[in-house]
Enzyme design. Sequence first.
Site, PDB file in Angstrom:
ATOM      1  N   SER A  10       0.849  -1.187   0.000  1.00 42.85           N
ATOM      2  CA  SER A  10       0.000   0.000   0.000  1.00 42.85           C
ATOM      3  C   SER A  10       0.882   1.234   0.000  1.00 42.85           C
ATOM      4  O   SER A  10       1.817   1.335   0.788  1.00 42.85           O
ATOM      5  CB  SER A  10      -0.916   0.006   1.227  1.00 42.85           C
ATOM      6  OG  SER A  10      -1.743   1.154   1.240  1.00 42.85           O
ATOM      7  N   HIS A  27       2.190  12.200  -0.749  1.00 45.37           N
ATOM      8  CA  HIS A  27       1.771  13.599  -0.686  1.00 45.37           C
ATOM      9  C   HIS A  27       3.010  14.452  -0.986  1.00 45.37           C
ATOM     10  O   HIS A  27       4.056  14.279  -0.353  1.00 45.37           O
ATOM     11  CB  HIS A  27       1.209  13.937   0.696  1.00 45.37           C
ATOM     12  CG  HIS A  27      -0.001  13.141   1.057  1.00 45.37           C
ATOM     13  ND1 HIS A  27      -1.226  13.349   0.470  1.00 45.37           N
ATOM     14  CD2 HIS A  27      -0.164  12.114   1.939  1.00 45.37           C
ATOM     15  CE1 HIS A  27      -2.114  12.509   0.991  1.00 45.37           C
ATOM     16  NE2 HIS A  27      -1.497  11.747   1.869  1.00 45.37           N
ATOM     17  N   THR A  73      -1.918  -3.172  -4.079  1.00 40.48           N
ATOM     18  CA  THR A  73      -2.341  -4.472  -4.590  1.00 40.48           C
ATOM     19  C   THR A  73      -2.224  -5.465  -3.452  1.00 40.48           C
ATOM     20  O   THR A  73      -1.379  -5.325  -2.557  1.00 40.48           O
ATOM     21  CB  THR A  73      -1.497  -4.946  -5.795  1.00 40.48           C
ATOM     22  OG1 THR A  73      -0.112  -4.957  -5.436  1.00 40.48           O
ATOM     23  CG2 THR A  73      -1.714  -4.059  -7.004  1.00 40.48           C
ATOM     24  N   ARG A  74      -3.055  -6.494  -3.487  1.00 40.86           N
ATOM     25  CA  ARG A  74      -3.103  -7.420  -2.362  1.00 40.86           C
ATOM     26  C   ARG A  74      -3.660  -8.774  -2.816  1.00 40.86           C
ATOM     27  O   ARG A  74      -4.352  -8.872  -3.829  1.00 40.86           O
ATOM     28  CB  ARG A  74      -4.000  -6.865  -1.251  1.00 40.86           C
ATOM     29  CG  ARG A  74      -5.439  -6.637  -1.720  1.00 40.86           C
ATOM     30  CD  ARG A  74      -6.267  -5.839  -0.747  1.00 40.86           C
ATOM     31  NE  ARG A  74      -7.600  -5.561  -1.290  1.00 40.86           N
ATOM     32  CZ  ARG A  74      -7.878  -4.533  -2.082  1.00 40.86           C
ATOM     33  NH1 ARG A  74      -6.924  -3.669  -2.412  1.00 40.86           N
ATOM     34  NH2 ARG A  74      -9.099  -4.345  -2.533  1.00 40.86           N
ATOM     35  N   HIS A 102      -2.014   7.265  -5.081  1.00 40.36           N
ATOM     36  CA  HIS A 102      -2.254   6.087  -4.246  1.00 40.36           C
ATOM     37  C   HIS A 102      -2.124   4.844  -5.118  1.00 40.36           C
ATOM     38  O   HIS A 102      -2.512   4.848  -6.289  1.00 40.36           O
ATOM     39  CB  HIS A 102      -3.657   6.135  -3.633  1.00 40.36           C
ATOM     40  CG  HIS A 102      -4.209   4.785  -3.271  1.00 40.36           C
ATOM     41  ND1 HIS A 102      -5.063   4.087  -4.107  1.00 40.36           N
ATOM     42  CD2 HIS A 102      -4.022   3.985  -2.184  1.00 40.36           C
ATOM     43  CE1 HIS A 102      -5.387   2.935  -3.546  1.00 40.36           C
ATOM     44  NE2 HIS A 102      -4.769   2.851  -2.382  1.00 40.36           N
ATOM     45  N   HIS A 157      -3.681   7.608 -17.172  1.00 37.72           N
ATOM     46  CA  HIS A 157      -4.652   6.600 -17.590  1.00 37.72           C
ATOM     47  C   HIS A 157      -4.134   5.779 -18.768  1.00 37.72           C
ATOM     48  O   HIS A 157      -4.429   4.581 -18.873  1.00 37.72           O
ATOM     49  CB  HIS A 157      -5.984   7.262 -17.939  1.00 37.72           C
ATOM     50  CG  HIS A 157      -6.841   7.554 -16.743  1.00 37.72           C
ATOM     51  ND1 HIS A 157      -7.751   6.657 -16.241  1.00 37.72           N
ATOM     52  CD2 HIS A 157      -6.903   8.640 -15.935  1.00 37.72           C
ATOM     53  CE1 HIS A 157      -8.352   7.175 -15.190  1.00 37.72           C
ATOM     54  NE2 HIS A 157      -7.858   8.390 -14.977  1.00 37.72           N
TER      55      HIS A 157
END
Length: 297
Positions: free
Chosen positions: A119, A123, A136-137, A133, A167
């Site tokens: 994670s 900033h 992945t998990r 941000h 994007h």
Amino acid sequence: MTEQFDDRKARASAWFRSLRDQIVAAFEAMEDSQTDGPLSDMAPGRFEVSETRRASDDGSDAGGGLMSVMRGGRVFEKVGVNVSTVYGKLGARAQAAMAARKGIPGMADDPRFWASGISLVAHMQNPHVPAVHMNTRMFWTPHAAWFGGGSDLNPCIEYDEDTEAFHAVQKAHCDPHGEDIYPRFKAWADEYFYVPHRGRARGVGGIFYDDLSTGDWEADFAFTQDVGRAFLKAYLPLVEKRRNTPWTEADKDTQLVHRGLYAEYNLVYDRGTKFGLETGHDANAVLMSLPPLAKWV
């Protein structure tokens, strides 16, 4: 199913740690290369690394991870890159939430779980450089296993070309896994990263996915790895492009107000925050995503 997944758990956990190492090295290199422009006279930022542990009800080993946080750098005002591998038994509240949201039967009879992931939240010093941000998990129970995660951009001062570039990289890494993947997961991000009480999105989106379990674990893992690989390719060029842009006090004020929106979302709606706190993970690691300074008007 338990034995079948032992090797897969180890592979996933090792990948998340490897991705963490790549990102930490890249961010520290960015700090070193900031030799002119705003704040270049400061010492380059470095990550402070500490171990985290998950608290279990019975005092048994419940896993943990590494929390890596850089504060007050030349480029990054605060950035955290956390990895963890935790396990044990889900408490009653987490069991109920899992059963309700995932539709997984049998959790009350066998509430064991295992979860590993990375994670990241950054900033930035310069208000023209977007916050970001990524996570992945992999999650496992004796009843089901799946992947989830995503990456989204959170500028306080928006540039259409930056949004398009971010994007485009996400799409390029999604398309080899199916041309329907990017538009589907982009729409999911637009829905997930929405702040209902403000009537607006948290940022300019990206991709988000959960419950990824197609029946082909290798394919799901390969996709999750590509989401991780896309991150630096999508984000570092934007940092490089904007980090020397002059800013005003008004720009900084805009940044602080936007950070307030970010904090509201993470504390009220973010599933990862809720899950981490409910399952006893280190609170400092869970709340690492919060900005160092924010304001509300």
